[in-house]
Design a protein around this motif. Sequence first.
Motif, PDB file in Angstrom:
ATOM      1  N   LYS A 101      28.111  -4.340   6.365  1.00 30.57           N
ATOM      2  CA  LYS A 101      28.945  -4.929   7.461  1.00 30.57           C
ATOM      3  C   LYS A 101      30.247  -5.613   7.148  1.00 30.57           C
ATOM      4  O   LYS A 101      31.059  -4.840   7.039  1.00 30.57           O
TER       5      LYS A 101
ATOM      6  N   ASP B 207      18.387 -10.747   3.330  1.00 34.11           N
ATOM      7  CA  ASP B 207      18.945  -9.533   3.905  1.00 34.11           C
ATOM      8  C   ASP B 207      20.008 -10.486   4.803  1.00 34.11           C
ATOM      9  O   ASP B 207      19.989 -10.804   5.930  1.00 34.11           O
TER      10      ASP B 207
ATOM     11  N   GLY C 209      24.272  -1.232   4.896  1.00 34.64           N
ATOM     12  CA  GLY C 209      23.047  -2.263   4.563  1.00 34.64           C
ATOM     13  C   GLY C 209      21.747  -1.497   4.042  1.00 34.64           C
ATOM     14  O   GLY C 209      20.877  -2.092   3.551  1.00 34.64           O
ATOM     15  N   THR C 210      21.217  -0.454   4.884  1.00 31.58           N
ATOM     16  CA  THR C 210      20.341   0.340   4.638  1.00 31.58           C
ATOM     17  C   THR C 210      20.376   0.702   2.871  1.00 31.58           C
ATOM     18  O   THR C 210      19.178   0.650   2.504  1.00 31.58           O
TER      19      THR C 210
ATOM     20  N   PHE D 181      14.942  -6.507  10.838  1.00 30.12           N
ATOM     21  CA  PHE D 181      15.794  -5.125  10.823  1.00 30.12           C
ATOM     22  C   PHE D 181      16.298  -5.071   9.439  1.00 30.12           C
ATOM     23  O   PHE D 181      17.153  -5.767   8.955  1.00 30.12           O
TER      24      PHE D 181
ATOM     25  N   GLN E 109      23.879  -8.922   8.418  1.00 32.93           N
ATOM     26  CA  GLN E 109      24.455  -9.316   9.607  1.00 32.93           C
ATOM     27  C   GLN E 109      24.863 -10.568   9.404  1.00 32.93           C
ATOM     28  O   GLN E 109      25.905 -10.999  10.077  1.00 32.93           O
TER      29      GLN E 109
HETATM   30  N1  PLP Z   1      19.924  -5.345   7.801  1.00 34.69           N
HETATM   31  C1  PLP Z   1      20.146  -6.040   8.710  1.00 34.69           C
HETATM   32  C2  PLP Z   1      19.867  -7.296   8.926  1.00 34.69           C
HETATM   33  C3  PLP Z   1      21.126  -5.153   9.757  1.00 34.69           C
HETATM   34  O1  PLP Z   1      21.492  -5.935  10.875  1.00 34.69           O
HETATM   35  C4  PLP Z   1      21.447  -3.957   9.585  1.00 34.69           C
HETATM   36  C5  PLP Z   1      22.077  -3.008  10.581  1.00 34.69           C
HETATM   37  O2  PLP Z   1      22.251  -3.591  11.665  1.00 34.69           O
HETATM   38  C6  PLP Z   1      20.734  -3.244   8.413  1.00 34.69           C
HETATM   39  C7  PLP Z   1      20.094  -3.967   7.355  1.00 34.69           C
HETATM   40  C8  PLP Z   1      21.286  -1.840   8.136  1.00 34.69           C
HETATM   41  O3  PLP Z   1      22.712  -1.789   7.993  1.00 34.69           O
HETATM   42  P1  PLP Z   1      23.372  -0.439   7.979  1.00 34.69           P
HETATM   43  O4  PLP Z   1      23.405   0.105   9.548  1.00 34.69           O
HETATM   44  O5  PLP Z   1      24.763  -0.648   7.718  1.00 34.69           O
HETATM   45  O6  PLP Z   1      22.798   0.377   7.380  1.00 34.69           O
END
Ligand code: PLP
Length: 392
Positions: free
Chosen positions: A243, A214, A96-97, A129, A217
């Motif tokens: 995810k 986003d 996700g990042t 987040f 999740q």
């Molecule tokens: N965006 C959201 C809404 C998330 O819940 C998360 C992780 O919990 C991320 C981005 C980041 O994802 P990752 O941990 O796979 O890098």
Amino acid sequence: MIPAVLPTYNRAPLNFVKGEGSWMIEADGRRFLDLGAGIAVNVLGHANPKLVAALTAQAEALWHVSNLYEIPQQEALAQKLVDATFADTVFFTNSGTESCELAVKMARKYWFDKGQAEKTQIIAFEGAFHGRSSAGIAAAGSEKMTKGFGPLLPGFVQLPWGDIEALEAAIDETTAAVILEPVQGEGGIRPMADADLQAVRKLCDEAGILLILDEVQCGVGRTGKLFAHEWAGIAPDIMMVAKGIGGGFPLGAVLATEEAASGMTAGTHGSTYGGNPLGCAVGNAVMDEVANPEFLADVNRRAGLLRQKLEGLVAAYPDVFEDVRGSGMMLGLKCKAANMSVVNAGYDALVVTIPAADNVVRLLPPLTISDDDIAEAVNRLDAAAAAVSNAL
Ligand code: PLP
């Protein structure tokens, strides 16, 4: 002495060695019901035979080639996502990042290529987040995530969650995009009301700016639609996914309209692993299940059952819980008692849940959790709540 594993997590003393559907088995043999799914990841449960078959077949054929070559599994998965959503094009990431990084880059490049390089500002919301990269923490903006990591990536502003008037006032000639989670996850299972999501879309349209959703999740069937924004009948310009799309294999994606993606030409972005044959083989198998309307209809039915039982639990323990909130299989128990006391009592009662901000306990089970496992999970939560209540 610092442990061999960098100690950035407070880990529970649990060592799961095997998974079966909605169950996780601890090294000592105890069987836990999994209402966390590795933080909304294992959408088809643990050791799903179709995913295991897809992964092992691909593992025996070819793991990785890099994006210097054609990857048919990647093309197939991209086509499935394009066919099932608003998007015209997809870039695959590993998390996700990374999806956040590309979403931000894509939005800024869009305006740069339009000759409006001053449009770099991205409006985000408090409690958000979006990951732990420099862009991710700057977007979220909370002290918890940013303190000590400055200088932060410039060009982000945070508004109170769901404050449409503040959004209207904040949009100006420097605004490139708005970014939000249709249901905040880490922020404490906070859904944006459909009417507010529609209002955000309208404001973005009126100002001609991009909407980044986003759905890392809340996407991939989690709320009972393939993607959560579908409930509000709107579509983003850019969407972050991760995810659930890999069902446990590290896979992410950025989906975009042709217009929003127009700046991302050859050489502007890349990833060594993103969309490799192994990840995409699993992603295709996940999409084949989750994008099926019958599957989603059954997720909604079982999510209703879970919610109904949780309402009963909240009513039975008013000293422990305040309410149930969320959407589909993305539910939060807003607690009166400390949320960690509920999570820890859950471990004693052999049920796994996940804490979130705002004193919430998150329930993010595999989307495949059965009626029987839902009933048993809530029995175990009941035992956990009783223990917390007795200790108050
Ligand atoms: N965006 C959201 C809404 C998330 O819940 C998360 C992780 O919990 C991320 C981005 C980041 O994802 P990752 O941990 O796979 O890098």
